[in-house]
Structure formats: structure tokens, C-alpha cells
Write a protein that holds these residues in place. Structure first.
Motif, PDB file in Angstrom:
ATOM      1  N   GLN A  27      24.153  42.014  41.556  1.00  0.00           N
ATOM      2  CA  GLN A  27      24.303  41.870  43.000  1.00  0.00           C
ATOM      3  C   GLN A  27      25.582  42.566  43.492  1.00  0.00           C
ATOM      4  N   ILE A  28      26.657  42.405  42.735  1.00  0.00           N
ATOM      5  CA  ILE A  28      27.905  43.092  43.097  1.00  0.00           C
ATOM      6  C   ILE A  28      27.708  44.598  43.051  1.00  0.00           C
ATOM      7  N   TYR A  29      27.061  45.067  41.970  1.00  0.00           N
ATOM      8  CA  TYR A  29      26.792  46.512  41.844  1.00  0.00           C
ATOM      9  C   TYR A  29      25.932  47.013  42.993  1.00  0.00           C
ATOM     10  N   ASP A  30      24.947  46.217  43.381  1.00  0.00           N
ATOM     11  CA  ASP A  30      24.021  46.637  44.434  1.00  0.00           C
ATOM     12  C   ASP A  30      24.727  46.804  45.774  1.00  0.00           C
ATOM     13  N   VAL A  31      25.596  45.836  46.141  1.00  0.00           N
ATOM     14  CA  VAL A  31      26.272  45.947  47.442  1.00  0.00           C
ATOM     15  C   VAL A  31      27.300  47.076  47.428  1.00  0.00           C
ATOM     16  N   VAL A  32      27.933  47.294  46.287  1.00  0.00           N
ATOM     17  CA  VAL A  32      28.893  48.403  46.181  1.00  0.00           C
ATOM     18  C   VAL A  32      28.164  49.735  46.261  1.00  0.00           C
ATOM     19  N   LYS A  33      26.986  49.806  45.619  1.00  0.00           N
ATOM     20  CA  LYS A  33      26.186  51.034  45.643  1.00  0.00           C
ATOM     21  C   LYS A  33      25.772  51.391  47.068  1.00  0.00           C
ATOM     22  N   ARG A  34      25.537  50.373  47.895  1.00  0.00           N
ATOM     23  CA  ARG A  34      25.157  50.615  49.280  1.00  0.00           C
ATOM     24  C   ARG A  34      26.368  50.915  50.162  1.00  0.00           C
ATOM     25  N   GLY A  35      27.548  51.010  49.549  1.00  0.00           N
ATOM     26  CA  GLY A  35      28.752  51.333  50.300  1.00  0.00           C
ATOM     27  C   GLY A  35      29.490  50.126  50.842  1.00  0.00           C
ATOM     28  N   GLN A  36      28.974  48.922  50.575  1.00  0.00           N
ATOM     29  CA  GLN A  36      29.606  47.701  51.063  1.00  0.00           C
ATOM     30  C   GLN A  36      30.537  47.146  49.984  1.00  0.00           C
ATOM     31  N   TRP A  37      31.508  47.972  49.597  1.00  0.00           N
ATOM     32  CA  TRP A  37      32.340  47.581  48.469  1.00  0.00           C
ATOM     33  C   TRP A  37      33.276  46.423  48.810  1.00  0.00           C
ATOM     34  N   PHE A  38      33.578  46.213  50.094  1.00  0.00           N
ATOM     35  CA  PHE A  38      34.361  45.037  50.457  1.00  0.00           C
ATOM     36  C   PHE A  38      33.562  43.759  50.211  1.00  0.00           C
TER      37      PHE A  38
ATOM     38  N   GLY B 169      31.498  43.467  47.769  1.00  0.00           N
ATOM     39  CA  GLY B 169      31.623  43.296  46.323  1.00  0.00           C
ATOM     40  C   GLY B 169      32.936  42.636  45.943  1.00  0.00           C
ATOM     41  N   ILE B 170      34.024  43.064  46.602  1.00  0.00           N
ATOM     42  CA  ILE B 170      35.328  42.436  46.356  1.00  0.00           C
ATOM     43  C   ILE B 170      35.279  40.965  46.728  1.00  0.00           C
ATOM     44  N   ALA B 171      34.641  40.673  47.860  1.00  0.00           N
ATOM     45  CA  ALA B 171      34.536  39.282  48.312  1.00  0.00           C
ATOM     46  C   ALA B 171      33.758  38.433  47.321  1.00  0.00           C
ATOM     47  N   MET B 172      32.689  38.990  46.724  1.00  0.00           N
ATOM     48  CA  MET B 172      31.905  38.243  45.750  1.00  0.00           C
ATOM     49  C   MET B 172      32.724  37.945  44.493  1.00  0.00           C
ATOM     50  N   VAL B 173      33.574  38.884  44.107  1.00  0.00           N
ATOM     51  CA  VAL B 173      34.464  38.635  42.967  1.00  0.00           C
ATOM     52  C   VAL B 173      35.479  37.557  43.324  1.00  0.00           C
ATOM     53  N   LEU B 174      36.041  37.646  44.539  1.00  0.00           N
ATOM     54  CA  LEU B 174      37.011  36.641  44.976  1.00  0.00           C
ATOM     55  C   LEU B 174      36.385  35.253  45.019  1.00  0.00           C
ATOM     56  N   ALA B 175      35.100  35.191  45.362  1.00  0.00           N
ATOM     57  CA  ALA B 175      34.432  33.898  45.522  1.00  0.00           C
ATOM     58  C   ALA B 175      34.387  33.106  44.224  1.00  0.00           C
TER      59      ALA B 175
END
Length: 288
Positions: A174-185, A187-193
């Protein structure tokens, strides 16, 4: 760990015991709100824009878990509540009330931080609730009790560590997917969560086993094992391996080479070194 011990000695008396009882209470409150008026939850969600306008209660009330409006099933909702109650209670018994409180409330703070990151960059209020906090609890439970078995679909026994790997793989994708779509922030938020779990996981690893000193110790141990299985007194005699009683450390001769040979140990050498009489007084002493 020393830092946590100091915190526990200083603030441990303020820990909330049986914290999961209160968390389950939030589930019950959410269920009651759903029965009365599900749209009341809009006043409880974590909306950073509303928080900045003074509605600070949202920083706490977003933890009220409201069942989905569509496809709600009371039976599975009760199973979900029991599962997370069991997981949280197990963690509290293992860690103690203070450390479980610290883990749970740090998860809340990291979820708020993740929401702030998304809102600051995109202006979007991410609907975070207990989802990532519960996932962080499950990951911690899987790390502590990997061999506990759960009944998948109430039939198939499966170990918690297997479910942990599956959920972790899904989460990483899921993190890879949102980063791939350019929504890398995002992805950062999902890691922070789930940062509280990542801190717990890496802080409790035993890094000594991958240190150079540990590799050297293992190599020495394997060499000693090999030497134990292949001692110096094993020789090839008449086409087969034979264990001799004596062997000269210089020339390698044994009693099988000459029955009249005499052997002595040298008291000046460090270790059990045996020599024939020809080399007992002429060899170089071994010093470690």
C-alpha cells in the motif's frame, strides 16, 4: 531500555491499568452513536482545519470507532472488539501498564502527526481512527507471540507470525502504491502512523549477533568443532582412518610408525603438545 526504566520509575504511577477496557468503551460509544445518529460522528473526526478553529476535542474523540454504515455485521464487530481487547491485554500483561500506555498513546500521537503531514501538504483531512493503532498493536503482538495460533474463519489454524507477515506485505505494498502514484507524502504518513511499532521492533532487536565480534566468535567455535571431529591424532593408516595415542607435533610420527618411539609432553609449551624424543629438546616452544 534504561531510558524507559527511568521513565517508568518516575511516571509509572500515572499509568492507566486495564487500558483496553476504556478502548472497548470507545467501540461501544461508537456503536451507540451509530444507532442514534451516525452523522454525529462528523463532529468527532480528526479534522485539522476544525482543530485550528478551536475544536481541540477532535484530537481525542477521533478514537471513537464507528462501525461502517454499509454492510455492518454485529457478530463480526463483536469479534473485532474481542480480538483487539485480547491483543491489547496480552501486551499489557507482557510489558506492564506503563509501557503499554506509552506504546498506545505514542501511536495516537504518531497518527495525529501523520494526519498533520497530509493536511499540510495536500489540504486533505485523512480519516484516521483506530485502524493504524490497532495494526501497530497486532504487529507488536505478532513479534512477541509469533507461535500463537488463531482460527482463520473459525476453522483453519494459522500462526500469528504468518498473519503478521501477510499484513506487513500488504501494508508495504500500500505504501509502495501511493508513492508510485506520486502521493509520497501519503506514504510518509503511513509510515508515521505505525512508527511506534517500528521504534519498538528495531529497539528490541539483538544486534550483537551481527557484530564483527560475534562473527569472529562463531568462526572460532566452528573451527573448534571441526577440530573436535577431526583431531590431530587421526591419521590414514593402511587405507583407513586410525586414532593414535601419540603423535609428534614436529615430524608427525606416531607409535604406529615405530613401536620403539617414546613421546613426551613439553611443559614449556602453551597447550598439549606432544613430541618424540628426537624433537623434545630441539623444537621451538609454542606461546600463545
Amino acid at each position: 531500555m534504561k531510558f524507559l526504566n527511568k521513565l517508568e520509575r518516575k511516571f509509572g504511577k500515572y499509568a492507566i491499568h486495564n487500558l483496553m477496557n476504556y478502548v472497548i468503551g470507545l467501540y461501544v460509544v461508537g456503536f451507540i452513536i451509530t444507532l442514534i445518529n451516525p452523522y454525529l460522528i462528523s463532529y468527532l473526526r480528526l479534522d485539522i482545519d476544525k482543530v485550528l478553529q478551536g475544536q481541540v476535542w477532535r484530537l481525542v474523540t477521533f478514537l471513537i470507532q464507528v462501525p461502517p454504515l454499509n454492510g455492518f455485521n454485529l457478530f463480526f464487530y463483536l469479534i473485532e472488539m474481542y480480538l483487539y481487547y485480547w491483543i491489547g491485554s496480552s501486551l499489557e500483561r507482557s510489558w506492564g501498564a506503563f509501557r503499554f500506555n506509552l506504546y498506545f498513546f505514542s501511536g495516537i500521537l504518531f497518527n495525529i502527526l501523520a494526519t498533520v503531514v497530509i493536511y499540510t501538504v495536500t489540504g486533505y483531512n485523512a480519516p484516521f481512527g483506530l485502524t493504524y493503532i490497532n495494526q501497530a498493536m497486532f504487529f507488536a503482538f505478532a513479534a512477541l507471540y509469533p507461535n500463537v495460533e488463531l482460527l482463520l474463519m473459525f476453522v483453519l489454524p494459522i500462526k500469528v507470525k504468518v498473519l503478521g507477515y501477510i499484513y506487513a506485505a500488504i501494508y508495504v505494498y500500500q505504501i509502495y502504491d501511493v508513492v508510485k502514484r506520486g502521493q509520497w507524502f501519503d506514504g510518509i504518513a503511513m509510515v508515521l502512523a505505525i512508527l511506534n511499532f517500528l521504534i519498538f521492533f528495531f529497539a528490541t532487536r539483538n544486534y550483537r549477533r551481527i557484530s564483527p565480534k560475534e562473527y569472529k566468535r562463531r568462526a572460532n567455535y566452528k573451527r573448534q568443532v571441526r577440530n573436535a571431529h577431526n583431531p590431530d591424532n587421526v591419521i590414514q593408516f593402511q587405507g583407513r582412518s586410525t586414532v593414535t595415542r601419540h603423535k609428534c607435533a614436529v615430524c608427525g610420527r606416531t607409535e604406529l610408525d615405530d613401536e620403539s618411539l617414546e613421546f613426551r609432553f613439553c611443559s614449556k609449551c602453551d597447550g598439549n603438545y606432544e613430541y618424540c624424543m628426537d624433537h623434545l629438546y630441539t623444537h621451538e616452544h609454542v606461546h600463545r
